[in-house]
Design a protein around this motif. Structure first.
Motif, PDB file in Angstrom:
ATOM      1  N   ALA A 103       0.827  -1.209   0.000  1.00 35.42           N
ATOM      2  CA  ALA A 103       0.000   0.000   0.000  1.00 35.42           C
ATOM      3  C   ALA A 103       0.861   1.258   0.000  1.00 35.42           C
ATOM      4  O   ALA A 103       0.573   2.223  -0.727  1.00 35.42           O
ATOM      5  CB  ALA A 103      -0.922  -0.006   1.215  1.00 35.42           C
ATOM      6  N   ALA A 104       1.911   1.265   0.823  1.00 36.79           N
ATOM      7  CA  ALA A 104       2.793   2.426   0.874  1.00 36.79           C
ATOM      8  C   ALA A 104       3.505   2.623  -0.455  1.00 36.79           C
ATOM      9  O   ALA A 104       3.658   3.757  -0.937  1.00 36.79           O
ATOM     10  CB  ALA A 104       3.801   2.264   2.003  1.00 36.79           C
ATOM     11  N   GLU A 105       3.944   1.537  -1.059  1.00 40.63           N
ATOM     12  CA  GLU A 105       4.643   1.640  -2.345  1.00 40.63           C
ATOM     13  C   GLU A 105       3.720   2.162  -3.438  1.00 40.63           C
ATOM     14  O   GLU A 105       4.110   3.022  -4.248  1.00 40.63           O
ATOM     15  CB  GLU A 105       5.215   0.278  -2.729  1.00 40.63           C
ATOM     16  N   VAL A 106       2.503   1.664  -3.478  1.00 43.93           N
ATOM     17  CA  VAL A 106       1.535   2.141  -4.483  1.00 43.93           C
ATOM     18  C   VAL A 106       1.230   3.617  -4.255  1.00 43.93           C
ATOM     19  O   VAL A 106       1.191   4.414  -5.212  1.00 43.93           O
ATOM     20  CB  VAL A 106       0.240   1.303  -4.421  1.00 43.93           C
ATOM     21  N   ALA A 107       1.024   4.000  -3.024  1.00 46.20           N
ATOM     22  CA  ALA A 107       0.716   5.398  -2.715  1.00 46.20           C
ATOM     23  C   ALA A 107       1.848   6.323  -3.149  1.00 46.20           C
ATOM     24  O   ALA A 107       1.612   7.372  -3.769  1.00 46.20           O
ATOM     25  CB  ALA A 107       0.449   5.557  -1.225  1.00 46.20           C
ATOM     26  N   LYS A 108       3.085   5.951  -2.845  1.00 48.63           N
ATOM     27  CA  LYS A 108       4.214   6.819  -3.197  1.00 48.63           C
ATOM     28  C   LYS A 108       4.472   6.820  -4.695  1.00 48.63           C
ATOM     29  O   LYS A 108       4.954   7.823  -5.236  1.00 48.63           O
ATOM     30  CB  LYS A 108       5.467   6.385  -2.438  1.00 48.63           C
ATOM     31  N   ARG A 109       4.145   5.724  -5.376  1.00 48.69           N
ATOM     32  CA  ARG A 109       4.285   5.698  -6.843  1.00 48.69           C
ATOM     33  C   ARG A 109       3.407   6.763  -7.484  1.00 48.69           C
ATOM     34  O   ARG A 109       3.733   7.304  -8.542  1.00 48.69           O
ATOM     35  CB  ARG A 109       3.928   4.302  -7.364  1.00 48.69           C
ATOM     36  N   VAL A 135       1.549   9.446   2.795  1.00 47.52           N
ATOM     37  CA  VAL A 135       1.352   8.222   3.564  1.00 47.52           C
ATOM     38  C   VAL A 135       1.517   8.509   5.052  1.00 47.52           C
ATOM     39  O   VAL A 135       2.547   9.045   5.478  1.00 47.52           O
ATOM     40  CB  VAL A 135       2.344   7.123   3.139  1.00 47.52           C
ATOM     41  N   ILE A 136       0.502   8.158   5.836  1.00 46.77           N
ATOM     42  CA  ILE A 136       0.581   8.185   7.291  1.00 46.77           C
ATOM     43  C   ILE A 136       0.579   6.741   7.768  1.00 46.77           C
ATOM     44  O   ILE A 136      -0.304   5.956   7.392  1.00 46.77           O
ATOM     45  CB  ILE A 136      -0.612   8.923   7.927  1.00 46.77           C
ATOM     46  N   LYS A 153      10.837   4.175   4.479  1.00 51.87           N
ATOM     47  CA  LYS A 153      11.256   5.181   3.499  1.00 51.87           C
ATOM     48  C   LYS A 153      10.098   5.673   2.643  1.00 51.87           C
ATOM     49  O   LYS A 153      10.206   6.716   1.984  1.00 51.87           O
ATOM     50  CB  LYS A 153      12.370   4.635   2.618  1.00 51.87           C
ATOM     51  N   HIS A 154       8.975   4.938   2.670  1.00 50.03           N
ATOM     52  CA  HIS A 154       7.784   5.371   1.938  1.00 50.03           C
ATOM     53  C   HIS A 154       6.763   6.044   2.847  1.00 50.03           C
ATOM     54  O   HIS A 154       5.635   6.308   2.430  1.00 50.03           O
ATOM     55  CB  HIS A 154       7.131   4.172   1.237  1.00 50.03           C
ATOM     56  N   THR A 155       7.162   6.301   4.078  1.00 50.98           N
ATOM     57  CA  THR A 155       6.250   6.895   5.062  1.00 50.98           C
ATOM     58  C   THR A 155       6.536   8.379   5.240  1.00 50.98           C
ATOM     59  O   THR A 155       7.659   8.765   5.552  1.00 50.98           O
ATOM     60  CB  THR A 155       6.401   6.172   6.417  1.00 50.98           C
ATOM     61  N   ASP A 156       5.515   9.196   5.059  1.00 47.67           N
ATOM     62  CA  ASP A 156       5.663  10.640   5.260  1.00 47.67           C
ATOM     63  C   ASP A 156       5.514  11.005   6.735  1.00 47.67           C
ATOM     64  O   ASP A 156       6.263  11.833   7.254  1.00 47.67           O
ATOM     65  CB  ASP A 156       4.626  11.392   4.428  1.00 47.67           C
TER      66      ASP A 156
END
Length: 312
Positions: free
Chosen positions: A150-156, A161-162, A177-180
């Motif tokens: 989910a985090a990877e798709v969101a950052k793509r 991302v929370i 690393k994909h978490t804001d």
């Protein structure tokens, strides 16, 4: 103002809450005062919190093919959550959380059930909806590989991302690393970093967590409020509000839902954390995690001057 668009990917549970005068010792049996069957799950709670505030909120998760599953789906719809992303796992029980409420606090044991069947394929199936979200809100009551996907798709797709890292566990760099924004409480922060977080020690642990990959660390500290840290390593303390506490079960989830709403609405981090603090303060004044989630009108019209904000 544009309606915030939030996607929550996470758990759905039926909370079985037992009230008692105190917690039993190991091996001890005590009499309880009451029992309640309450819609819950960290994912569902946070989705309801965001929806009650007025965000368009879509939930991605898995329910069992039992009466609890049907009841939870209906409850989400009544709260204004879009349930398009929720599937039913045939022959699997819905997840439950056993909650003991005693002396103004809670102890929780979660049995995942259908939540263990929330898979990366479910995330990929709804990628187009994730791509349109302002904020993607994640927790750890579903398989870790699904959270990472989910985090990877969101950052793509450049989405915010929370990650609410509960229940606490070691997290891989590929997720961090994909978490804001990562939002541990004190005990979760300790597990993530392996550091002492008692007293003011949490601030050093927050610095360590920031170095591990996320862009911002927001630590919730219960009655002491919260604190957040940006990439410049400066910590800002945010006081809590002293309110009459009825049930703390949904405090963290209401905070995360409020934070997601405010960030999705375009607020800066300081305003977003203060807003989330107000949401969580109102949430603990009612019984039941989802039942206590306040509306935006309630947050904005409540007379905050009548409650004391205590320093961290």
């Amino acid at each position: 103002m544009r309606v915030p668009n939030i996607v929550v990917i996470g758990s759905l549970n039926m909370d079985i809450a037992v009230e008692a005068e105190r917690s039993p010792s190991m091996g001890e049996t005590i009499m309880g005062k009451d029992v309640h069957f309450i819609p819950g799950g960290k994912g569902a709670n946070q989705a309801v919190a965001a929806a009650r505030l007025g965000a368009h909120t879509m939930m991605i998760g898995t329910l069992g093919s039992d009466a609890f599953g049907a009841e939870l789906r209906n409850s989400l719809v009544e709260s204004g959550v879009d349930v398009l992303g929720i599937k039913t796992a045939e022959g699997v029980p819905t997840g439950i959380a056993s909650i003991l409420l005693a002396q103004g606090d809670n102890q929780i044991v979660v049995v995942p059930g259908a939540n263990a069947h929330c898979l990366p394929e479910d995330v990929y199936q709804h990628e187009a909806l994730i791509a349109q979200a302002d904020v993607v809100l994640l927790q750890l009551e579903i398989p870790l590989r699904t959270v990472i996907a989910a985090a990877e798709v969101a950052k793509r797709h450049g989405r915010t991302v929370i990650l609410n890292p509960g229940p606490a566990r070691d997290l891989p760099e590929e997720l961090l690393k994909h978490t804001d924004y990562i939002t541990p409480n004190r005990s979760e922060l300790s597990l993530l970093t392996g550091m002492d977080t008692s007293g003011e020690q949490w601030k050093e642990a927050a610095k360590r967590l920031l170095e591990m990959g996320p862009r911002h660390v927001i630590t919730t500290l219960g009655s002491q409020g919260s604190g957040y840290m940006k990439s410049d390593m400066h910590i800002t303390d945010v006081p809590a509000y002293r309110v009459p506490v009825i049930d703390t079960t949904g405090a963290g989830d209401s905070f995360n839902g409020g934070l997601a709403y405010a960030l999705a609405a375009g607020e800066d981090l300081d305003n977003a954390v203060h807003f989330a603090t107000k949401v969580s303060a109102l949430a603990v004044t009612k019984f039941g995690a989802q039942a206590g989630m306040p509306s935006l009108e309630k947050v904005e019209t409540f007379d905050w001057s009548i409650v004391q904000a205590s320093p961290c």
